[in-house]
Design a protein around this motif. Structure first.
Motif, PDB file in Angstrom:
ATOM      1  N   ILE A   1      74.747 -73.210 -21.508  1.00 54.38           N
ATOM      2  CA  ILE A   1      75.923 -74.025 -21.824  1.00 54.38           C
ATOM      3  C   ILE A   1      76.317 -74.940 -20.663  1.00 54.38           C
ATOM      4  O   ILE A   1      77.274 -75.686 -20.775  1.00 54.38           O
ATOM      5  N   ASP A   2      75.555 -74.897 -19.580  1.00 49.57           N
ATOM      6  CA  ASP A   2      75.883 -75.744 -18.438  1.00 49.57           C
ATOM      7  C   ASP A   2      74.663 -76.563 -18.019  1.00 49.57           C
ATOM      8  O   ASP A   2      73.652 -76.587 -18.704  1.00 49.57           O
ATOM      9  N   ASP A   3      74.777 -77.250 -16.897  1.00 49.20           N
ATOM     10  CA  ASP A   3      73.697 -78.089 -16.392  1.00 49.20           C
ATOM     11  C   ASP A   3      72.516 -77.229 -15.940  1.00 49.20           C
ATOM     12  O   ASP A   3      72.683 -76.064 -15.579  1.00 49.20           O
ATOM     13  N   PHE A   4      71.325 -77.840 -15.929  1.00 52.71           N
ATOM     14  CA  PHE A   4      70.125 -77.139 -15.488  1.00 52.71           C
ATOM     15  C   PHE A   4      70.267 -76.728 -14.026  1.00 52.71           C
ATOM     16  O   PHE A   4      70.740 -77.485 -13.190  1.00 52.71           O
ATOM     17  N   LYS A   5      69.818 -75.499 -13.737  1.00 49.98           N
ATOM     18  CA  LYS A   5      69.773 -74.984 -12.367  1.00 49.98           C
ATOM     19  C   LYS A   5      68.354 -74.483 -12.119  1.00 49.98           C
ATOM     20  O   LYS A   5      67.727 -73.903 -13.011  1.00 49.98           O
ATOM     21  N   PRO A   6      67.838 -74.693 -10.905  1.00 49.37           N
ATOM     22  CA  PRO A   6      66.457 -74.284 -10.620  1.00 49.37           C
ATOM     23  C   PRO A   6      66.185 -72.808 -10.891  1.00 49.37           C
ATOM     24  O   PRO A   6      65.079 -72.441 -11.291  1.00 49.37           O
ATOM     25  N   GLU A   7      67.192 -71.950 -10.718  1.00 42.09           N
ATOM     26  CA  GLU A   7      66.953 -70.517 -10.940  1.00 42.09           C
ATOM     27  C   GLU A   7      66.630 -70.195 -12.402  1.00 42.09           C
ATOM     28  O   GLU A   7      66.078 -69.129 -12.702  1.00 42.09           O
ATOM     29  N   TYR A   8      66.941 -71.115 -13.320  1.00 42.16           N
ATOM     30  CA  TYR A   8      66.586 -70.895 -14.726  1.00 42.16           C
ATOM     31  C   TYR A   8      65.072 -70.809 -14.900  1.00 42.16           C
ATOM     32  O   TYR A   8      64.583 -70.129 -15.795  1.00 42.16           O
ATOM     33  N   MET A   9      64.312 -71.512 -14.038  1.00 44.54           N
ATOM     34  CA  MET A   9      62.848 -71.456 -14.118  1.00 44.54           C
ATOM     35  C   MET A   9      62.348 -70.059 -13.781  1.00 44.54           C
ATOM     36  O   MET A   9      61.427 -69.546 -14.426  1.00 44.54           O
TER      37      MET A   9
ATOM     38  N   LYS B   1      63.924 -67.230 -14.211  1.00 42.73           N
ATOM     39  CA  LYS B   1      64.210 -66.357 -15.346  1.00 42.73           C
ATOM     40  C   LYS B   1      63.214 -66.600 -16.474  1.00 42.73           C
ATOM     41  O   LYS B   1      62.719 -65.664 -17.094  1.00 42.73           O
ATOM     42  N   MET B   2      62.924 -67.877 -16.741  1.00 41.17           N
ATOM     43  CA  MET B   2      61.993 -68.192 -17.816  1.00 41.17           C
ATOM     44  C   MET B   2      60.600 -67.652 -17.491  1.00 41.17           C
ATOM     45  O   MET B   2      59.916 -67.106 -18.369  1.00 41.17           O
ATOM     46  N   ASP B   3      60.164 -67.785 -16.242  1.00 43.13           N
ATOM     47  CA  ASP B   3      58.858 -67.235 -15.856  1.00 43.13           C
ATOM     48  C   ASP B   3      58.826 -65.729 -16.098  1.00 43.13           C
ATOM     49  O   ASP B   3      57.818 -65.185 -16.560  1.00 43.13           O
ATOM     50  N   PHE B   4      59.926 -65.054 -15.807  1.00 40.11           N
ATOM     51  CA  PHE B   4      60.030 -63.616 -16.060  1.00 40.11           C
ATOM     52  C   PHE B   4      59.891 -63.316 -17.552  1.00 40.11           C
ATOM     53  O   PHE B   4      59.131 -62.435 -17.959  1.00 40.11           O
ATOM     54  N   TYR B   5      60.632 -64.061 -18.382  1.00 36.08           N
ATOM     55  CA  TYR B   5      60.570 -63.859 -19.836  1.00 36.08           C
ATOM     56  C   TYR B   5      59.154 -64.078 -20.361  1.00 36.08           C
ATOM     57  O   TYR B   5      58.649 -63.296 -21.181  1.00 36.08           O
ATOM     58  N   LEU B   6      58.506 -65.155 -19.903  1.00 36.22           N
ATOM     59  CA  LEU B   6      57.164 -65.472 -20.387  1.00 36.22           C
ATOM     60  C   LEU B   6      56.153 -64.415 -19.958  1.00 36.22           C
ATOM     61  O   LEU B   6      55.269 -64.040 -20.738  1.00 36.22           O
ATOM     62  N   GLU B   7      56.287 -63.921 -18.737  1.00 32.11           N
ATOM     63  CA  GLU B   7      55.386 -62.870 -18.267  1.00 32.11           C
ATOM     64  C   GLU B   7      55.562 -61.604 -19.101  1.00 32.11           C
ATOM     65  O   GLU B   7      54.583 -60.950 -19.489  1.00 32.11           O
ATOM     66  N   ALA B   8      56.816 -61.260 -19.397  1.00 28.53           N
ATOM     67  CA  ALA B   8      57.081 -60.074 -20.216  1.00 28.53           C
ATOM     68  C   ALA B   8      56.501 -60.239 -21.616  1.00 28.53           C
ATOM     69  O   ALA B   8      55.886 -59.306 -22.157  1.00 28.53           O
ATOM     70  N   LEU B   9      56.676 -61.400 -22.211  1.00 26.62           N
ATOM     71  CA  LEU B   9      56.104 -61.650 -23.538  1.00 26.62           C
ATOM     72  C   LEU B   9      54.578 -61.524 -23.515  1.00 26.62           C
ATOM     73  O   LEU B   9      53.983 -60.887 -24.383  1.00 26.62           O
ATOM     74  N   ASP B  10      53.963 -62.165 -22.522  1.00 21.72           N
ATOM     75  CA  ASP B  10      52.502 -62.168 -22.467  1.00 21.72           C
ATOM     76  C   ASP B  10      51.929 -60.784 -22.180  1.00 21.72           C
ATOM     77  O   ASP B  10      50.887 -60.412 -22.716  1.00 21.72           O
ATOM     78  N   ARG B  11      52.597 -60.005 -21.354  1.00 20.07           N
ATOM     79  CA  ARG B  11      52.085 -58.664 -21.025  1.00 20.07           C
ATOM     80  C   ARG B  11      52.331 -57.655 -22.137  1.00 20.07           C
ATOM     81  O   ARG B  11      51.478 -56.821 -22.434  1.00 20.07           O
ATOM     82  N   ASP B  12      53.506 -57.727 -22.750  1.00 23.02           N
ATOM     83  CA  ASP B  12      53.917 -56.652 -23.656  1.00 23.02           C
ATOM     84  C   ASP B  12      53.802 -56.962 -25.143  1.00 23.02           C
ATOM     85  O   ASP B  12      53.735 -56.041 -25.951  1.00 23.02           O
ATOM     86  N   ILE B  13      53.800 -58.225 -25.524  1.00 26.96           N
ATOM     87  CA  ILE B  13      53.857 -58.557 -26.953  1.00 26.96           C
ATOM     88  C   ILE B  13      52.663 -59.392 -27.425  1.00 26.96           C
ATOM     89  O   ILE B  13      52.148 -59.181 -28.510  1.00 26.96           O
ATOM     90  N   LYS B  14      52.214 -60.321 -26.601  1.00 30.29           N
ATOM     91  CA  LYS B  14      51.134 -61.235 -26.986  1.00 30.29           C
ATOM     92  C   LYS B  14      49.857 -60.461 -27.287  1.00 30.29           C
ATOM     93  O   LYS B  14      49.486 -59.537 -26.588  1.00 30.29           O
ATOM     94  N   LYS B  15      49.194 -60.883 -28.353  1.00 29.28           N
ATOM     95  CA  LYS B  15      47.910 -60.303 -28.716  1.00 29.28           C
ATOM     96  C   LYS B  15      46.804 -61.027 -27.938  1.00 29.28           C
ATOM     97  O   LYS B  15      46.971 -62.190 -27.568  1.00 29.28           O
TER      98      LYS B  15
END
Length: 99
Positions: free
Chosen positions: A8-16, A18-32
């Motif tokens: 809900i606010d302006d982009f902040k570098p730390e969002y990247m 968090k996103m890298d964390f989310y993507l790693e979790a998806l790829d390790r735990d859910i992705k086939k």
């Protein structure tokens, strides 16, 4: 898979980070094994081009950053729709009381 992070606010570098964390979790735990790597999308109120470029320059993840615009519905339309919903709910209550 696509991970979408709506801010809900302006982009902040730390969002990247968090996103890298989310993507790693998806790829390790859910992705086939046969699926492509997950993609991230960060939607922000505003995104300063320089800050976004710096944030993405060394990132290996497939993440996109975009701004979104909000537009409120006209007040008269909203009032009319709310009145319609209220009337429908009243009718349902009346029906259930008659049964």
């Amino acid at each position: 898979m696509v991970a979408i992070d709506l801010k809900i606010d302006d982009f902040k570098p730390e969002y990247m980070g968090k996103m890298d964390f989310y993507l790693e979790a998806l790829d390790r735990d859910i992705k086939k094994p046969q699926e492509n790597p997950s993609v991230g999308m960060i939607l922000c109120k505003n995104a300063d081009t320089d800050v976004v470029e710096y944030s993405l320059s060394r990132s290996l993840s497939q993440t996109m950053i975009a701004e979104y615009k909000t537009k409120l519905i006209d007040k008269s339309i909203l009032q009319r729709k709310l009145a319609e919903l209220y009337d429908m709910a009243e009718e349902e209550v009346k029906k259930s009381q008659q049964d």
